[in-house]
Design an enzyme around this catalytic site. Structure first.
Site, PDB file in Angstrom:
ATOM      1  N   GLY A  36     -82.316  47.423 -37.199  1.00 27.45           N
ATOM      2  CA  GLY A  36     -82.862  47.865 -35.921  1.00 27.45           C
ATOM      3  C   GLY A  36     -84.377  47.862 -35.822  1.00 27.45           C
ATOM      4  N   GLU A  59     -91.558  38.633 -34.144  1.00 28.08           N
ATOM      5  CA  GLU A  59     -90.424  39.111 -33.338  1.00 28.08           C
ATOM      6  C   GLU A  59     -90.791  40.412 -32.633  1.00 28.08           C
ATOM      7  OE1 GLU A  59     -86.452  39.060 -35.104  1.00 28.08           O
ATOM      8  OE2 GLU A  59     -87.204  37.838 -36.730  1.00 28.08           O
ATOM      9  N   HIS A 114     -83.876  35.442 -31.925  1.00 27.47           N
ATOM     10  CA  HIS A 114     -83.425  34.675 -33.094  1.00 27.47           C
ATOM     11  C   HIS A 114     -84.662  34.242 -33.878  1.00 27.47           C
ATOM     12  CE1 HIS A 114     -80.791  32.199 -35.515  1.00 27.47           C
ATOM     13  NE2 HIS A 114     -81.680  31.227 -35.407  1.00 27.47           N
ATOM     14  N   LEU A 171     -69.749  37.367 -28.875  1.00 27.55           N
ATOM     15  CA  LEU A 171     -69.281  37.895 -27.590  1.00 27.55           C
ATOM     16  C   LEU A 171     -68.464  36.820 -26.877  1.00 27.55           C
ATOM     17  CD1 LEU A 171     -72.670  39.564 -26.682  1.00 27.55           C
ATOM     18  CD2 LEU A 171     -70.557  40.791 -27.223  1.00 27.55           C
ATOM     19  N   ARG A 192     -61.518  40.689 -29.482  1.00 24.74           N
ATOM     20  CA  ARG A 192     -62.874  40.835 -28.928  1.00 24.74           C
ATOM     21  C   ARG A 192     -62.836  41.364 -27.497  1.00 24.74           C
ATOM     22  NH1 ARG A 192     -66.239  35.739 -29.365  1.00 24.74           N
ATOM     23  NH2 ARG A 192     -64.361  34.488 -29.483  1.00 24.74           N
ATOM     24  N   MET A 208     -74.473  41.541 -34.652  1.00 26.71           N
ATOM     25  CA  MET A 208     -73.807  40.474 -35.383  1.00 26.71           C
ATOM     26  C   MET A 208     -72.322  40.362 -35.025  1.00 26.71           C
ATOM     27  SD  MET A 208     -76.123  38.971 -36.799  1.00 26.71           S
ATOM     28  CE  MET A 208     -77.723  38.995 -37.576  1.00 26.71           C
ATOM     29  N   ASP A 226     -77.002  31.307 -30.075  1.00 24.21           N
ATOM     30  CA  ASP A 226     -78.416  30.990 -30.293  1.00 24.21           C
ATOM     31  C   ASP A 226     -78.882  29.827 -29.400  1.00 24.21           C
ATOM     32  OD1 ASP A 226     -78.542  33.029 -32.185  1.00 24.21           O
ATOM     33  OD2 ASP A 226     -78.045  31.701 -33.840  1.00 24.21           O
TER      34      ASP A 226
HETATM   35  C1  GAR Z   1     -83.810  39.753 -36.743  1.00 24.58           C
HETATM   36  O1  GAR Z   1     -84.589  38.945 -37.583  1.00 24.58           O
HETATM   37  C2  GAR Z   1     -83.195  38.936 -35.623  1.00 24.58           C
HETATM   38  O2  GAR Z   1     -84.057  37.924 -35.187  1.00 24.58           O
HETATM   39  C3  GAR Z   1     -81.969  38.376 -36.302  1.00 24.58           C
HETATM   40  O3  GAR Z   1     -81.458  39.441 -37.046  1.00 24.58           O
HETATM   41  C4  GAR Z   1     -82.545  40.268 -37.465  1.00 24.58           C
HETATM   42  C5  GAR Z   1     -82.237  41.683 -37.105  1.00 24.58           C
HETATM   43  O4  GAR Z   1     -83.223  42.538 -37.614  1.00 24.58           O
HETATM   44  N1  GAR Z   1     -81.028  37.885 -35.346  1.00 24.58           N
HETATM   45  C6  GAR Z   1     -80.312  36.770 -35.503  1.00 24.58           C
HETATM   46  O5  GAR Z   1     -80.353  36.088 -36.503  1.00 24.58           O
HETATM   47  C7  GAR Z   1     -79.419  36.409 -34.322  1.00 24.58           C
HETATM   48  N2  GAR Z   1     -78.858  35.120 -34.483  1.00 24.58           N
HETATM   49  P1  GAR Z   1     -83.460  43.976 -36.984  1.00 24.58           P
HETATM   50  O6  GAR Z   1     -82.093  44.675 -37.021  1.00 24.58           O
HETATM   51  O7  GAR Z   1     -84.423  44.622 -37.920  1.00 24.58           O
HETATM   52  O8  GAR Z   1     -83.982  43.798 -35.600  1.00 24.58           O
END
Ligand code: GAR
Length: 221
Positions: A17, A180, A115, A99, A71, A96, A151
């Site tokens: 998170g 990010e 992503h 959907l 789902r 993760m 993605d």
């Molecule tokens: C992040 O790096 C996000 O970009 C990636 O998961 C991580 C979550 O980190 N998402 C993906 O790979 C989606 N395909 P966080 O829980 O610390 O935000």
């Protein structure tokens, strides 16, 4: 005094998170056009839940495990929770769970994901390993609208970092993660303000700052 209309946002997480935390921090500003109404996790032990609570944000666990492969039933519970809270926008932050097309279409133009690659390159798992194996010299992160294809979807914002010869997936991931945390709040600001529109499956924005137009890597001078 100008009153800022705040769009009601749910953040969906499965783990750490850190992007959620960046969105929560940004939304604390009085001029930010969105409020984080609830953080919903499909994992009861997601570390992000604690961080959200520490910030005074309402949390909800909808454990996906008992739903197994169903789902649609999981998403019915999720949709009910979103309806109850009058959620207008969803931000996926390391959520993760795939959907269904029906759920994604219900939230078309109202659901964002981040992503850690410069999409459309390196979708799916291990994007940093994919980037290093491809030998790219620049990588980064992408905030995009969610469409049924994983993605993919119209790109709202990207941020880039130089890739170093001695990078490992972990060192590259750490630099991309900083990016990010910078771009996700700004992308949400644009969308919540209504400053984006989709034109032929491409996201356009009416707002432009003064971009630093170039990033060259490796540098030779
Ligand atoms: C992040 O790096 C996000 O970009 C990636 O998961 C991580 C979550 O980190 N998402 C993906 O790979 C989606 N395909 P966080 O829980 O610390 O935000």
């Amino acid at each position: 005094m100008v009153t800022v209309v705040k769009r009601r946002v749910a953040i969906l997480i499965s783990g750490r998170g850190s992007n959620m935390a960046a969105l929560i921090a940004a939304a604390k500003s009085s001029d930010f056009p969105a409020e984080i109404t609830v953080v919903i996790s499909n994992k009861p032990d997601a570390a992000g839940l604690t961080k959200a609570k520490e910030n005074g944000i309402a949390t909800l666990v909808i454990d996906s495990a008992p739903f197994g492969k169903d789902r649609t039933a999981f998403e019915a519970a999720l949709q009910a929770a979103l309806d109850e809270r009058e959620i207008e926008l969803i931000c996926l932050g390391g959520f993760m769970r795939l959907l269904t097309t029906a759920f994604v279409e219900r939230w078309a133009g109202k659901m964002l994901n981040i992503h850690p690659s410069l999409l459309p390159s390196f979708r799916g798992l291990d994007p940093h390993g994919q980037a290093l194996r491809a030998g790219v010299k620049i990588s980064g992160a992408t905030v995009h609208f969610v469409t049924p294809e994983m993605d993919a979807g119209p790109i709202v914002m990207q941020g880039a970092v130089a890739v170093r010869d001695d990078d490992t997936p972990d060192t590259l991931a750490a630099r991309v993660l900083d990016i990010e945390h910078r771009i996700y709040p700004e992308a949400l600001r644009l969308v919540a303000n209504g400053d984006t529109h989709i034109d032929n499956e491409v996201c356009r924005t009416t707002v432009t700052g003064s971009p630093d137009d170039t990033l060259i890597s490796p540098t030779t001078i």
